[in-house]
Design a protein around this motif. Structure first.
Motif, PDB file in Angstrom:
ATOM      1  N   LEU A 115       0.909  -1.292  -0.074  1.00 42.01           N
ATOM      2  CA  LEU A 115       0.029   0.069  -0.119  1.00 42.01           C
ATOM      3  C   LEU A 115       1.090   1.181  -0.077  1.00 42.01           C
ATOM      4  CD1 LEU A 115      -2.831  -1.012   2.568  1.00 42.01           C
ATOM      5  CD2 LEU A 115      -2.545  -1.233   0.283  1.00 42.01           C
ATOM      6  N   LEU A 116       0.517   2.262  -0.462  1.00 37.16           N
ATOM      7  CA  LEU A 116       1.254   3.664  -0.497  1.00 37.16           C
ATOM      8  C   LEU A 116       0.906   4.367   0.731  1.00 37.16           C
ATOM      9  CD1 LEU A 116       0.708   4.841  -4.251  1.00 37.16           C
ATOM     10  CD2 LEU A 116       2.388   3.617  -3.244  1.00 37.16           C
ATOM     11  N   ALA A 121      -6.843   4.550   2.890  1.00 38.02           N
ATOM     12  CA  ALA A 121      -7.265   3.371   2.538  1.00 38.02           C
ATOM     13  C   ALA A 121      -8.179   3.392   1.099  1.00 38.02           C
ATOM     14  CB  ALA A 121      -8.172   2.439   3.560  1.00 38.02           C
ATOM     15  N   GLU A 122      -9.201   4.462   1.063  1.00 29.59           N
ATOM     16  CA  GLU A 122     -10.021   4.473  -0.129  1.00 29.59           C
ATOM     17  C   GLU A 122      -9.232   5.017  -1.296  1.00 29.59           C
ATOM     18  OE1 GLU A 122     -13.896   6.690  -1.528  1.00 29.59           O
ATOM     19  OE2 GLU A 122     -13.059   7.414   0.380  1.00 29.59           O
ATOM     20  N   GLN A 123      -8.100   5.644  -1.064  1.00 25.44           N
ATOM     21  CA  GLN A 123      -7.288   6.044  -2.214  1.00 25.44           C
ATOM     22  C   GLN A 123      -6.544   5.055  -2.679  1.00 25.44           C
ATOM     23  OE1 GLN A 123      -5.450   9.356   0.087  1.00 25.44           O
ATOM     24  NE2 GLN A 123      -6.304  11.020  -1.427  1.00 25.44           N
ATOM     25  N   ASN A 124      -5.971   4.205  -1.799  1.00 27.16           N
ATOM     26  CA  ASN A 124      -5.262   2.975  -2.073  1.00 27.16           C
ATOM     27  C   ASN A 124      -6.205   1.974  -2.947  1.00 27.16           C
ATOM     28  OD1 ASN A 124      -2.217   2.382  -1.279  1.00 27.16           O
ATOM     29  ND2 ASN A 124      -3.153   3.473   0.591  1.00 27.16           N
ATOM     30  N   VAL A 125      -7.395   1.743  -2.642  1.00 25.39           N
ATOM     31  CA  VAL A 125      -8.203   1.037  -3.214  1.00 25.39           C
ATOM     32  C   VAL A 125      -8.549   1.311  -4.722  1.00 25.39           C
ATOM     33  CG1 VAL A 125     -10.741  -0.074  -3.470  1.00 25.39           C
ATOM     34  CG2 VAL A 125      -9.397   0.156  -1.139  1.00 25.39           C
ATOM     35  N   GLY A 149     -15.435  -5.670   5.178  1.00 28.97           N
ATOM     36  CA  GLY A 149     -15.502  -4.957   6.591  1.00 28.97           C
ATOM     37  C   GLY A 149     -14.581  -3.561   6.828  1.00 28.97           C
ATOM     38  N   LEU A 150     -14.635  -2.805   5.642  1.00 31.04           N
ATOM     39  CA  LEU A 150     -13.786  -1.576   5.653  1.00 31.04           C
ATOM     40  C   LEU A 150     -14.391  -0.119   5.719  1.00 31.04           C
ATOM     41  CD1 LEU A 150     -11.331  -2.605   2.679  1.00 31.04           C
ATOM     42  CD2 LEU A 150     -10.822  -2.575   5.392  1.00 31.04           C
ATOM     43  N   ALA A 151     -15.738  -0.312   6.118  1.00 30.39           N
ATOM     44  CA  ALA A 151     -16.607   0.832   5.868  1.00 30.39           C
ATOM     45  C   ALA A 151     -15.741   2.082   6.817  1.00 30.39           C
ATOM     46  CB  ALA A 151     -17.707   0.610   6.023  1.00 30.39           C
ATOM     47  N   ASP A 152     -15.533   1.643   7.938  1.00 23.50           N
ATOM     48  CA  ASP A 152     -15.001   2.680   9.096  1.00 23.50           C
ATOM     49  C   ASP A 152     -13.637   2.838   8.836  1.00 23.50           C
ATOM     50  OD1 ASP A 152     -14.500   0.065   9.872  1.00 23.50           O
ATOM     51  OD2 ASP A 152     -15.156   0.605  11.929  1.00 23.50           O
ATOM     52  N   ARG A 153     -12.909   2.262   7.965  1.00 27.34           N
ATOM     53  CA  ARG A 153     -11.399   2.357   7.848  1.00 27.34           C
ATOM     54  C   ARG A 153     -11.033   3.054   6.328  1.00 27.34           C
ATOM     55  NH1 ARG A 153     -11.878   1.328  12.463  1.00 27.34           N
ATOM     56  NH2 ARG A 153     -10.966  -0.279  13.598  1.00 27.34           N
ATOM     57  N   LEU A 154     -11.868   3.682   5.584  1.00 26.65           N
ATOM     58  CA  LEU A 154     -11.457   4.144   4.383  1.00 26.65           C
ATOM     59  C   LEU A 154     -10.784   5.287   4.543  1.00 26.65           C
ATOM     60  CD1 LEU A 154     -14.680   3.665   2.260  1.00 26.65           C
ATOM     61  CD2 LEU A 154     -12.612   2.231   2.022  1.00 26.65           C
ATOM     62  N   SER A 155     -11.126   6.215   5.634  1.00 25.60           N
ATOM     63  CA  SER A 155     -10.122   7.628   5.685  1.00 25.60           C
ATOM     64  C   SER A 155      -8.846   7.278   6.498  1.00 25.60           C
ATOM     65  CB  SER A 155     -11.003   8.440   6.482  1.00 25.60           C
ATOM     66  OG  SER A 155     -11.339   8.144   7.767  1.00 25.60           O
ATOM     67  N   HIS A 156      -8.501   6.098   6.855  1.00 24.78           N
ATOM     68  CA  HIS A 156      -7.194   5.902   7.662  1.00 24.78           C
ATOM     69  C   HIS A 156      -6.226   5.566   6.515  1.00 24.78           C
ATOM     70  CE1 HIS A 156     -10.205   5.363  10.679  1.00 24.78           C
ATOM     71  NE2 HIS A 156      -9.369   5.300  11.632  1.00 24.78           N
ATOM     72  N   ALA A 172      -9.339  -5.275  -1.724  1.00 27.55           N
ATOM     73  CA  ALA A 172     -10.189  -4.623  -2.346  1.00 27.55           C
ATOM     74  C   ALA A 172      -9.614  -3.807  -3.312  1.00 27.55           C
ATOM     75  CB  ALA A 172     -10.546  -3.499  -1.372  1.00 27.55           C
ATOM     76  N   ARG A 173      -8.302  -3.384  -3.456  1.00 25.76           N
ATOM     77  CA  ARG A 173      -7.487  -2.834  -4.496  1.00 25.76           C
ATOM     78  C   ARG A 173      -7.438  -3.678  -5.639  1.00 25.76           C
ATOM     79  NH1 ARG A 173      -1.508  -1.155  -3.253  1.00 25.76           N
ATOM     80  NH2 ARG A 173      -1.639  -3.501  -3.247  1.00 25.76           N
ATOM     81  N   ALA A 174      -7.321  -5.022  -5.364  1.00 27.96           N
ATOM     82  CA  ALA A 174      -7.216  -6.046  -6.223  1.00 27.96           C
ATOM     83  C   ALA A 174      -8.437  -6.389  -7.076  1.00 27.96           C
ATOM     84  CB  ALA A 174      -6.421  -7.419  -5.760  1.00 27.96           C
ATOM     85  N   LEU A 175      -9.450  -6.045  -6.390  1.00 25.31           N
ATOM     86  CA  LEU A 175     -10.886  -6.398  -6.806  1.00 25.31           C
ATOM     87  C   LEU A 175     -11.586  -5.340  -7.638  1.00 25.31           C
ATOM     88  CD1 LEU A 175     -12.249  -8.850  -4.138  1.00 25.31           C
ATOM     89  CD2 LEU A 175     -11.482  -9.482  -6.171  1.00 25.31           C
TER      90      LEU A 175
END
Length: 266
Positions: A115-116, A121-125, A149-156, A172-175
């Motif tokens: 991951l960068l 997390a959302e930007q990486n996905v 189960g990433l809904a509350d982790r996207l801004s981290h 998620a990034r792979a998919l």
């Protein structure tokens, strides 16, 4: 088939044989070096990987399992033979074509997450879509986020996530681009047993609930038991397979391989 004995290691049809192949190898050979220093990592491999299935590749150290995955994913070139993604012969492609193929049709999950660190997390996905200049399908994104189960982790950022959460972001990034196949290389190697089990469950969910195709290299029999099928390699050749695997069946298969081919192991 619940276990292998030495006589069973010639390979036999699996339940996935009736499905179309997402990935195929025909006579796939890889030799590193030349002359007396040459090492044959793969020796004429013929194998199909079914679409919509979770397949693990296993074998003793030096059996060629990582080499096989790298050739099937277009990360390395074959010495001889062909590798197909669907009906596309990837061994006939040049570097530009392979780059485009990997970007548009293949997803990757690595042991080290990759991951960068400066991105959320959302930007990486969504990064693969941004690099391809493609729009984000928000409905698909929401399905992935919910399933993983990433809904509350996207801004981290990655440093604010546990190892298991980082690997879920990588999945998620792979998919996100809906690839034809996801290749996972020891995806739980840097995780504790609890986080590893969660990641493997999510990979299995991506196959069973989201219709994806996953091919995973692992050395862990417990990890392989999450798959629909285990393909066994020994000395650069297909040595058999196990359908509906259990940890005990995988261990028995690996033990049989070692007893048959231990002197040839590299």
């Amino acid at each position: 088939m619940t276990a292998l004995d030495p006589a069973a290691l010639a390979g036999r049809p699996t339940a996935e044989a009736t499905r179309p192949a997402a990935v195929r190898a025909r006579g796939l050979t890889k030799v590193y070096g030349s002359g007396d220093a040459a090492v044959r990592a793969l020796a004429g491999v013929d194998v199909d990987f079914a679409a919509g299935a979770f397949t693990a590749i296993m074998g003793p150290s030096g059996s060629g399992k990582s080499t096989l995955m790298h050739l099937l994913a277009g990360l390395d070139g074959a010495t001889a033979g062909t590798a197909y993604l669907g009906d596309t012969d990837i061994t006939a492609m040049d570097d530009r074509q392979l780059t485009e193929l990997r970007r548009n049709r293949i997803g990757f999950v690595f042991q080290s997450f990759n991951l960068l660190p400066m991105f959320t997390a959302e930007q990486n996905v969504v990064l693969p879509l941004e690099l391809a200049g493609a729009p984000v399908d928000r409905a698909w994104m929401e399905i992935l986020v919910s399933t993983l189960g990433l809904a509350d982790r996207l801004s981290h950022r990655p440093s604010e996530l546990s190892g298991g959460q980082q690997q879920r972001v990588a999945i998620a990034r792979a998919l996100i681009a809906r690839p034809d196949v996801v290749f996972a290389d020891e995806p739980t190697g840097n995780l504790d047993s609890r986080a590893g089990a969660q990641v493997l469950s999510f990979l299995r969910q991506s196959v069973r609930e989201l219709g994806r195709t996953v091919i995973m290299v692992t050395h862990d029999p417990s990890a392989a038991a999450y798959a629909d099928r285990v393909v066994l390699l020994a000395d650069g050749r297909i040595a058999g397979d196990i359908t509906d695997p259990t940890p005990e069946a995988v261990l028995a298969g690996l033990d049989a391989l070692r007893s048959l081919d231990e002197p040839a192991a590299r």
